[in-house]
Design a protein around this motif. Structure first.
Motif, mmCIF file in Angstrom:
data_model
loop_
_atom_site.group_PDB
_atom_site.id
_atom_site.type_symbol
_atom_site.label_atom_id
_atom_site.label_comp_id
_atom_site.label_asym_id
_atom_site.label_seq_id
_atom_site.Cartn_x
_atom_site.Cartn_y
_atom_site.Cartn_z
ATOM 1 N N ARG A 213 0.618 6.394 8.351
ATOM 2 C CA ARG A 213 1.667 6.073 7.552
ATOM 3 C C ARG A 213 2.641 5.171 8.020
ATOM 4 O O ARG A 213 3.093 4.209 7.519
ATOM 5 C CB ARG A 213 2.515 7.390 7.155
ATOM 6 C CG ARG A 213 1.734 8.429 6.371
ATOM 7 C CD ARG A 213 2.520 9.473 6.234
ATOM 8 N NE ARG A 213 1.717 10.781 5.269
ATOM 9 C CZ ARG A 213 1.871 11.934 5.166
ATOM 10 N NH1 ARG A 213 2.981 12.491 6.092
ATOM 11 N NH2 ARG A 213 1.143 12.651 4.514
ATOM 12 N N LEU A 214 2.774 5.198 9.650
ATOM 13 C CA LEU A 214 3.656 3.996 10.146
ATOM 14 C C LEU A 214 3.124 2.798 10.227
ATOM 15 O O LEU A 214 3.843 2.023 10.073
ATOM 16 C CB LEU A 214 3.577 4.894 11.462
ATOM 17 C CG LEU A 214 4.613 3.837 12.589
ATOM 18 C CD1 LEU A 214 5.874 3.810 12.016
ATOM 19 C CD2 LEU A 214 4.564 4.432 14.268
ATOM 20 N N MET A 215 1.846 2.896 10.310
ATOM 21 C CA MET A 215 1.189 1.549 10.160
ATOM 22 C C MET A 215 1.513 0.747 8.961
ATOM 23 O O MET A 215 1.716 -0.283 8.691
ATOM 24 C CB MET A 215 -0.333 1.622 10.688
ATOM 25 C CG MET A 215 -0.793 1.932 12.025
ATOM 26 S SD MET A 215 -0.198 0.640 13.097
ATOM 27 C CE MET A 215 1.220 1.422 13.952
ATOM 28 N N ALA A 216 1.253 1.821 7.916
ATOM 29 C CA ALA A 216 1.415 1.016 6.361
ATOM 30 C C ALA A 216 2.757 0.596 6.218
ATOM 31 O O ALA A 216 2.987 -0.521 5.718
ATOM 32 C CB ALA A 216 1.108 2.314 5.434
ATOM 33 N N ARG A 217 3.850 1.368 6.732
ATOM 34 C CA ARG A 217 5.161 0.899 6.494
ATOM 35 C C ARG A 217 5.404 -0.423 7.659
ATOM 36 O O ARG A 217 6.132 -1.256 7.264
ATOM 37 C CB ARG A 217 6.335 1.971 7.296
ATOM 38 C CG ARG A 217 6.389 2.982 6.332
ATOM 39 C CD ARG A 217 7.560 3.836 6.640
ATOM 40 N NE ARG A 217 7.369 4.764 7.939
ATOM 41 C CZ ARG A 217 7.119 5.823 8.041
ATOM 42 N NH1 ARG A 217 6.429 6.624 7.135
ATOM 43 N NH2 ARG A 217 6.897 6.447 9.143
ATOM 44 N N LEU A 218 4.794 -0.550 8.639
ATOM 45 C CA LEU A 218 4.892 -1.720 9.603
ATOM 46 C C LEU A 218 4.285 -2.978 8.933
ATOM 47 O O LEU A 218 4.712 -4.069 9.070
ATOM 48 C CB LEU A 218 4.311 -1.223 10.965
ATOM 49 C CG LEU A 218 5.214 -0.440 11.980
ATOM 50 C CD1 LEU A 218 4.554 -0.284 13.303
ATOM 51 C CD2 LEU A 218 6.545 -1.153 12.262
ATOM 52 N N ARG A 219 3.150 -2.513 8.475
ATOM 53 C CA ARG A 219 2.321 -3.581 7.502
ATOM 54 C C ARG A 219 3.100 -4.229 6.695
ATOM 55 O O ARG A 219 3.177 -5.484 6.346
ATOM 56 C CB ARG A 219 0.765 -3.186 7.286
ATOM 57 C CG ARG A 219 0.000 -4.068 6.719
ATOM 58 C CD ARG A 219 -1.386 -3.643 6.307
ATOM 59 N NE ARG A 219 -1.257 -2.133 5.644
ATOM 60 C CZ ARG A 219 -1.744 -1.339 6.277
ATOM 61 N NH1 ARG A 219 -1.869 -1.218 7.318
ATOM 62 N NH2 ARG A 219 -1.703 -0.402 5.468
ATOM 63 N N THR A 220 3.889 -3.423 5.792
ATOM 64 C CA THR A 220 4.531 -3.854 4.704
ATOM 65 C C THR A 220 5.862 -4.762 5.231
ATOM 66 O O THR A 220 6.057 -5.991 4.579
ATOM 67 C CB THR A 220 5.218 -2.604 3.836
ATOM 68 O OG1 THR A 220 4.134 -2.190 3.481
ATOM 69 C CG2 THR A 220 5.872 -3.263 2.515
ATOM 70 N N ALA A 221 6.515 -4.142 6.325
ATOM 71 C CA ALA A 221 7.586 -5.016 7.038
ATOM 72 C C ALA A 221 7.192 -6.248 7.744
ATOM 73 O O ALA A 221 7.874 -7.228 7.211
ATOM 74 C CB ALA A 221 8.446 -3.866 7.940
#
Length: 442
Positions: A213-221
């Protein structure tokens, strides 16, 4: 954590085993005492009727103790010794190893002891004889020692073997933790793929899910940041180029030197702004991960093309010197565009920040190592570390954005290479060297 867990389990297991053996010895001591005391009592009570019958049939009755002394035991040590005494305490019969003097034990039925022996006294119904059987405490201590050795000796082998077994079991059980740690360590701006949580133990799945989930948020950012940087840099290039052209036309039309000076300052600012926009566009492409390619590429050809482009735009093209070792080749599944960006940034840094009127030398070695050397004052290790940081330009008055080395290192990490900075340069007392090391797969 694994070492601490293995050591802790081994120590706790060894302590519990030692504690169990210690408690076993306490119980064994009590049981041995009961067994020896029971043997004493049983032996004494069985000897009473035998002694009475033997004394009644002696000829003459009441012979001296020397005449009634039992025979030799054949040299073997007797664990139980006994004496037969009359009511006055005189020794009538004794075993081979029993002392000639009467035991230091009272003539009354039951147990007694002194410093060396445990005694049991038995008598007949008329109390005419007393049979006293003695057991040395040394015998009991010897039996206890042998029992302790029998219990402790296996632990000398069992504790190391158990430690090895614990090591194997713990390493196997914590292996998923290490694999999860390695997976998390690989995650960065160039690798944000999700972790496969289905293959992990149930206890570790929440961690993998949270990391995903953290990687998904970072990837989006990061994607939003890269898109913004790329779009901004791309959109700025056209208006900057237009403003620069208009400024140059204005300089040609102005009559006074003061006005031209101000216009040239505007021109210099626009040039710097255009250079910054170009670096931001390169940084955006580097962050997008363009370093690797699917086919083998001859990077020596890219090197020749970049050097030729620089020489065409230089007032002193002879200042840029290329040295290629005989047979030197650099090839691999790398992006030509990414390698060209790396070269342009390193050569540009050498030309801008190197000592003026000194050559910038490019060396392609036989092993594929590429070195770019320029004249410069010697830099300290702290200064070399500082210029690697983004937007850090070091101690220089030359123009620049401070992004060149950051872009280079980002692209090289994608190409499984590295950038080595040396000051002074190799085989020199001064100068600056940027060494580019790529896995040569020619």
């Amino acid at each position: 954590m694994t070492r601490r867990l293995i050591l802790s389990l081994t120590i706790v297991m060894a302590f519990l085993w030692l504690l169990a053996v210690g408690l076993g010895l306490v119980v064994m001591e009590e049981e041995l005492a009961e067994i020896f005391d029971g043997t004493l009592q049983d032996t004494a009570e069985r000897l009473v009727p035998l002694v009475v019958d033997d004394l009644e049939h002696r000829d003459p009755p009441g012979a001296s103790p020397q005449q009634l002394q039992t025979g030799s035991s054949g040299g073997d040590r007797e664990y139980l010794i006994y004496q037969v005494r009359d009511p006055s305490g005189r020794v009538l019969i004794r075993s081979h190893d029993a002392p000639e003097q009467a035991f230091e034990a009272p003539l009354k039925p039951g147990f007694s002891r002194n410093a060396e022996y445990q005694f049991y006294t038995a008598t007949d119904d008329n109390r005419t004889i007393f049979v006293q059987v003695a057991d040395a405490f040394e015998n009991r201590e010897e039996a206890l020692r042998e029992g302790a050795v029998a219990l402790f000796l296996p632990l000398v082998l069992l504790i190391p073997v158990s430690g090895a077994a614990i090591w194997l079991v713990v390493r196997r059980l914590v292996r998923p933790v290490g694999e999860l740690r390695q997976e998390i360590e690989t995650k960065d701006g160039g690798n944000m793929e999700q972790i496969d949580s289905a293959m992990l133990p149930r206890e570790l799945r929440p961690i993998a899910i949270s990391v995903n989930r953290l990687m998904a948020r970072l990837r989006t950012a990061l994607e939003a940041e890269r898109e913004f940087t790329s779009n901004s840099a791309h959109e700025l290039r056209t208006p900057i180029a237009g403003a620069l052209a208009q400024t140059q036309m204005l300089i040609a039309e102005l009559k006074t030197d003061a006005s031209r000076h101000r216009a040239r300052q505007i021109e210099a600012s626009l040039v710097r702004l255009g250079h910054l926009a170009e670096k931001l566009l390169q940084l955006s492409r580097a962050e997008a991960g363009i370093g690797m390619a699917g086919t083998q590429v001859d990077l020596g050809r890219v090197l020749d093309m970049v050097v030729t482009d620089f020489r065409r735009s230089m007032d002193e093209p002879e200042r840029l010197v290329l040295h290629r070792a005989p047979g030197a080749r650099l090839a691999g599944p790398f992006s030509e565009d990414a390698f060209a960006i790396v070269l342009r940034n390193l050569i540009e840094n050498a030309l801008v920040h190197g000592t003026r009127n000194t050559p910038v030398e490019i060396f392609l070695e036989e092993d594929g190592c590429l070195r770019i050397v320029n004249g410069a004052d010697v830099m300290s290790d702290a200064q070399l570390a500082s210029i690697r940081k983004r937007f850090s330009r070091g101690n220089t008055a030359a123009a620049g954005s401070g992004l060149g080395l950051s872009i280079v290192e980002r692209l090289l990490s994608q190409m499984n290479g590295r950038l080595v900075l040396l000051s002074p340069a190799s085989s020199r007392r001064d100068g600056f060297e940027a060494r580019l090391e790529l896995p040569n797969r020619a």
